[in-house]
Design a protein around this motif. Structure first.
Motif: not given
Length: 381
Positions: A219, A222, A224, A363, A366-367, A370
């Motif tokens: 990780t 932040d 991520s 998590a 969000d990955h 992105r």
């Protein structure tokens, strides 16, 4: 309130209790309790069969008192047998609890679920996510397991392979960060390896150590996720990697290959590569072939498709992926990655966004989001 009625009924009620086997003193106490209860409730309406009502209430009070007295005597007996105060012996019973929950009367999946719930302390939702099943399904499975165990004596140890699956699920749940049980799973597996001469126990311990060695790099600051290929390998725990590889080599030398040894071999090849570009993907594919043969798991074949894409090119990976059920967890994310490797950025971006909507954790979502944004930005307006 007809007190005369109560006084007239009391002897007959007492006689009924004595005839049923109650000793006189206990029966009289129970009758008195019933009379008190009658004084409390009868003003609202006298029952149609007052004597029957009193007999029922008095008998219940007698039984309650008898059970309470028996429990008290049992507690007193336990106190009499209690050892003298002093330091507790340095024995950890946690591992034994795992074996007891892995009882032969339970199916492996039920034993795992019950152990995670009763010993691991995980919620039904967390266990369901680990097993890739709906929460309601897992709740029913745990309830059935509890009913089954309640009918048997837990006097035989469970199957080692079931205990290993339990430990690995606990490790993975802790590794996800939702419940930090990874270190406890490693400790218990070390204890098991010290007490049982079994190559799969060693394989699981090696696998845990090799995965745990990369934990600090998984990780970003932040929070991520950092993919394996992008991790800072200087942050990997080289001591844990060396220990894991050494344990694995000893286990493999016994020529009794199991799924945890095969998984550990794949993890060792990743850990042993100085850089992501130097990873021996050809050998990893070979180990995935062994693992698929041992388990028949579609998830293993999904991971194998990624390895094939690295070893033989993204189109070979996509061909391997096409043979699998598209509803598999992470199938869409793997397809996105392989399409990106193949240069089809538009398809990859669309699949990353779709995979984000299906993600099991914030998590991961969000990955993937992105990743989709990155590719959309590269394509321009």
């Amino acid at each position: 309130m007809d007190e005369a009625l109560l006084r007239g009924l009391a002897p007959g009620v007492l006689a009924v209790l004595v005839r049923r086997g109650a000793d006189f003193a206990a029966a009289e106490d129970a009758v008195q309790d019933a009379l008190v209860e009658a004084v409390r409730v009868w003003p609202a309406g006298t029952p149609r069969d007052p004597k029957g009502w009193l007999v029922t209430v008095a008998w219940r009070r007698f039984l309650d008192a008898a059970r309470s007295d028996a429990s008290r005597r049992r507690r007193e007996d336990l106190v009499d047998r209690e050892p003298a105060p002093g330091p507790a012996p340095p024995v950890d019973d946690t591992l034994q609890l795992y074996f007891l929950c892995a009882h032969p009367s339970l199916s492996p999946s039920s034993a795992v679920a019950l152990t995670l719930r009763a010993v691991g302390g995980l919620t039904t939702r967390q266990i369901a996510q680990a097993y890739l099943v709906p929460e309601a399904t897992m709740a029913q499975r745990i309830s059935r397991a509890k009913r089954t165990v309640s009918k048997v004596r837990l006097d035989r140890p469970g199957d080692v392979s079931t205990v290993l699956r339990v430990l690995y699920l606990v490790f993975n749940e802790g590794y996800s960060g939702d419940v930090d049980l990874a270190a406890e799973a490693v400790r218990l597996t070390r204890q098991l390896a010290a007490s049982i001469d079994h190559p799969e126990v060693a394989g699981l311990l090696a696998l845990m150590l090799l995965h745990h060695a990369r934990r600090a790099a998984r990780t970003a600051p932040d929070g991520s996720l950092v993919p394996l290929a992008e991790q800072d390998r200087a942050r990997w725990d080289t001591g844990a990697i060396a220990e894991g590889i050494a344990i694995l080599q000893v286990a493999l030398a016994r020529d009794r290959l199991g799924e945890f040894q095969a998984q550990a071999a794949i993890a060792a090849l990743h850990a042993d590569a100085p850089t992501a570009a130097e990873t021996d993907w050809v050998q990893i594919v070979e180990w995935y072939d062994e693992l698929a043969r041992l388990t028949g798991s579609p998830v293993v074949r999904l991971n194998r498709a990624v390895a094939v894409g690295e070893a033989d090119g993204p189109r070979a990976g996509l061909a391997a992926l096409a043979e699998l059920d598209a509803t598999l967890p992470r199938h869409t994310a793997v397809a996105a990655y392989l399409h990106e490797r193949d240069g089809d950025l538009a398809t990859a971006a669309r699949l990353y966004a779709e995979a984000a909507r299906k993600a099991a954790s914030p998590a991961e979502r969000d990955h993937l989001t992105r990743q989709a944004a990155r590719l959309n930005a590269r394509q321009g307006p």
